[in-house]
Design an enzyme around this catalytic site. Structure first.
Site, short mmCIF file in Angstrom:
data_model
loop_
_atom_site.label_atom_id
_atom_site.label_comp_id
_atom_site.label_asym_id
_atom_site.label_seq_id
_atom_site.Cartn_x
_atom_site.Cartn_y
_atom_site.Cartn_z
N TYR A 189 32.64 -45.45 -0.83
CA TYR A 189 31.85 -44.33 -0.99
C TYR A 189 30.20 -44.68 -1.28
O TYR A 189 29.34 -45.42 -0.18
CB TYR A 189 32.29 -43.63 -2.02
N SER A 200 43.15 -44.02 -1.05
CA SER A 200 42.39 -44.12 0.34
C SER A 200 42.30 -44.68 1.11
O SER A 200 42.14 -45.10 2.20
CB SER A 200 40.93 -44.00 -0.54
N LYS A 215 42.79 -44.48 4.43
CA LYS A 215 42.05 -44.13 5.53
C LYS A 215 41.80 -44.87 6.51
O LYS A 215 41.22 -44.25 7.99
CB LYS A 215 41.24 -43.87 4.70
N VAL A 261 41.45 -45.33 -5.54
CA VAL A 261 41.00 -44.75 -6.44
C VAL A 261 42.81 -44.79 -7.37
O VAL A 261 42.77 -45.19 -8.50
CB VAL A 261 41.53 -43.26 -6.58
N TYR A 269 47.45 -34.80 4.58
CA TYR A 269 46.76 -35.40 3.62
C TYR A 269 46.93 -35.69 2.91
O TYR A 269 47.35 -37.67 1.91
CB TYR A 269 45.17 -34.68 3.96
#
Lengths: 307, 307, 307, 307
Positions: B242, B63, B66, B260, B190
């Site tokens: 998050y 992630s 991103k 992660v 993605y």
């Protein structure tokens, strides 16, 4: 940098839009505030305060008081406080009860209503409510150097009259044994701290310790430790504007806490404490002109905690 | 300040705890990573990079990608991007669909999975997917000055195999007409960007533009404008971890984005870009040792965006 | 009791309101149905069927098909089916995904879309999809005694084209390992069963086994056991109209299942199977005139399962 | 059919399992009830009542009282009552506040706690609370033909002491102006009706009017009209067991309302009113043995409202 000039320019550029937005009307005392009021005050670590517009007129700081209650409660209980209240942004409106049910009565952070009820409970501790409120008032009078700072009794009464949603939040937490004191006592304290009346000048000066590692540079009073000061600033940044905190961080880039009375306290670490007031609120419940003023000040000063 | 020494001390103080936490196991390629890996790299605006431990070994940044996709998508579309994705912390786990239903298919921010699917859609724009991914890879190779940076094909395949939850998120948004490209194409892009493999050194150097007003100080490449850089940092601060973003801000006080795979990219504006990697995750899905390392670095350097 | 007269009176009393409500418009084939169509058919255990209005014209039965798919899936798998789908009313709209997240991918009941995707998966079992759909079609042709009953290919195609929300639901469940077959295969079957075209007469006759302990009294075909028949009726009563099931039970007092095409199948145990059709829907997504017709029939006959 | 024999057989078949399940322990008065108590009573329209086990011993009927309060409130206000409370199953636990927030303070149905607080408010109307409670008690004494039926004062006090969750629900609704009386008055009435003590015999006889079109066949007292009686039965069927209503309908097929004291009142229109009592609850908060007894009675009699 001529901060006095920046404050005056900012005020002047926005003055034509005074009256924009919706004044909070859930209690009469807020509803009848003159919507054209608009004040700015900026206090710096060297002890100067620059003001523009209605910066000397006291207004109802409402939720901004949650910052000072948190500082005192943290000072009193330390990190144990966070067994009863979280530190995460909520993704829900300020008075939502959905999150409380999901998290078994533990509010997401100290700046939503439920969280501030928890910090008020901790501020009271095992004292009479009056004593706790007196401590809060004494702190503000000291660091703002103004013995006339008061709690507006009429606003406090109105808050109580219109307070069923907060009662619901408090009893909900009580049903999960999250609170130490009786709900009516805690709410008595909660409604009164919401009714604190400060001017922009008062508020900027009261918040200056947050820009100065926890110690008020003028009086020399250490309100919280340096580490705790950073952490309160972090909470203001992530949670200070309810469901609008991300946008405020994105667009303004200061730590801040807004109140439904139209005030915002902003903190730029090592630079300044800034208070703005304009009663008209935008969709997210934050002062329209107040946010705009802070965006302009950020632009003109080039200040941002993000680079 | 001897940053090299600080990095080495930090690594040495935590090395005994290598292996703590749970390695992500939803895809085999992540599950079999050696849990004792632990690397730190810190890059400064003067072009130096200090490393400790396994800082030269590529890992799946997941992630963290991103952030770079957001930078490119923002550069391509400007603020119009935010008609399709919000800027608020979510209060829900990274792959929650509840919020999407409440907000009619608009994800809360670009760093939850649904939001990154939207930014990937914008990165693709009206190009073939391969071209968009090639642009992302080229950017990383340039600003990290390493032409060997690759997408791990096996990880990308595994992401797709285990990707039903992301498929669900994407089709959900498609049902609200939030996406421009076909769902399978967007997910192709993605899954591949999630599978980027960079070392701590690569990552710290690739993130340095975020600590330097949007321009990489070594290559001189302007990735985003100064204003946009601050805003990406603000998003990392409020939404980068998050449902754990508030706690990271509270305890570390750096802008950051976790993955992660056990990596975290942290940005201290004007000071440094820091990458840490340790595969064991804590309850909130963030690297245990990585977070601890960043806390220690914050302590030792005295850096914080909050004062 | 002269049921033929009651059906005609009911039709005549409501005929002036034909065209009321909103025709479903999410697919073209439904949007262009003549909104003034209005048919009623009532089939009794003695083999008679009384009709009024457009009762011979086939229409898209949409979600009403979920009853027949449930019957076949229950017959094939028995109570094990309920390890993958619940039996509780949902309190959410038919296509909500919120509940799925809360319940880890298990839909609340077989009559919301997600639940019907599960029953379709079980109907398919380890067969080719075509075989499963053929079994469903054969059942309906037999018990409705009409070999011309068809699946409307254009509607099935349109369902697929407009099917991203259902794709999202299916992939969401797949991510929790709730489904046995591949999502595209299951949806192929799901979209086709939604596209079944039956007349009111067909539908009333096809549903008669539910009023007769599970056995069609005319053909003698036992579709489900007596006990299972009661249970399907119970599910229709508690869950047959999505978020409007309580009101239907309250006001009509029959077991029923509605479809977005404007049809409703109602079952009065031991008395009758009733089908109504009028394309205009009310706020809750149920046929306006159809509900009104069933209320009138309940009044005129004095029938109710509640006393 | 020898109903007396069926009742005795049912009791005997289950007696060995007495003590199974968890006795409610949120108030002391419930926690210390003998868990091995087990009673059954079945009253028929011809005026006979068949009993087995501890059917003469009064127990705390708790939420079962909501049925009688609804009957009186409906009789007092008619359908206007449903402007303040819905008629849909909730899909949430009995004391959930999430749904209230979504629906702006309107509870889903009269049988969840929030809904029963609304019906209690309507039962009180513009009278003193005592008068409303006296009317409820008088009704029960009349239709159960037992002047010794009482409210257990200790239970009522305990309900109030443990009542913060209900206080929260009530203040939440008050904040949406859903309630007419003051919250403390309404809760005073609410906690007392929860504390009604009836035996199985009392309860079966008190509920007989629901099996007889609204008129008690023994005393001839019309409690509600025939149409309203069916509607109360429909609400019991769809909402009588909180989040377990669908399963009860599926497995038992009677209208029913359960209480946390271990009682269940079941209604089979035109056949019988049945009361069971066994304090041990299952996961869904319904009497374990009580549900099992009703399933057995359904099997042995062949009764079901579903065919």
């Amino acid at each position: 940098m001529d901060l006095a000039a920046i404050i005056h320019e900012t005020w002047a550029e926005l003055a034509a839009r005074r009256g924009a937005g919706q004044v909070a009307d859930y209690i009469p005392a807020l509803a009848r505030v003159d919507p054209t009021k608009f004040g700015i005050a900026l206090a710096t670590p060297d002890g100067q305060t620059h003001c523009a517009g209605d910066a000397a007129e006291p207004f109802s700081i409402q939720s901004i008081s949650k910052v000072f209650v948190l500082a005192l409660a943290l000072d009193r209980h330390g990190p144990k406080l966070f067994e009863r209240v979280g530190r995460e942004p909520s993704g829900d409106p300020f008075n939502s009860i959905v999150q409380l049910e999901r998290d078994h009565g533990i509010p997401r952070n100290p700046f939503i209503n439920a969280g501030a009820i928890v910090t008020t409970d901790h501020l009271i501790d095992d004292r009479p409510v009056d004593e706790a409120i007196a401590e809060l008032l004494a702190l503000l009078r000291t660091i703002a150097r103004d013995d006339t700072i008061m709690i507006d009794g009429e606003v406090a009464m109105s808050e109580s009259t219109a307070g069923d949603r907060n009662r619901s939040l408090a009893y909900f937490m009580a049903s999960f044994d999250v609170l130490n004191n009786a709900v009516p006592d805690i709410l008595n304290g909660y409604f009164r701290q919401c009714a604190l009346a400060l001017s922009c000048r008062n508020l900027a000066e009261a918040g200056l310790f947050l820009a100065c590692d926890g110690t008020d540079p003028v009086t020399g009073q250490t309100v919280v430790s340096s580490e705790r000061c950073r952490r309160i600033n972090a909470l203001m940044l992530t949670c200070g504007h309810y469901d609008n905190s991300g946008q405020f961080a994105y667009e303004v880039g200061f730590c801040g806490k807004s109140g439904v009375g139209g005030g915002i306290l902003a903190v730029v670490p090592n630079r300044a404490s800034i208070a703005v007031w304009s009663p008209g609120l935008g969709d997210a419940g934050t002062s329209l002109l107040g946010s705009a003023a802070l965006r302009l000040i950020a632009e003109k000063t080039g200040w941002s905690i993000f680079g």
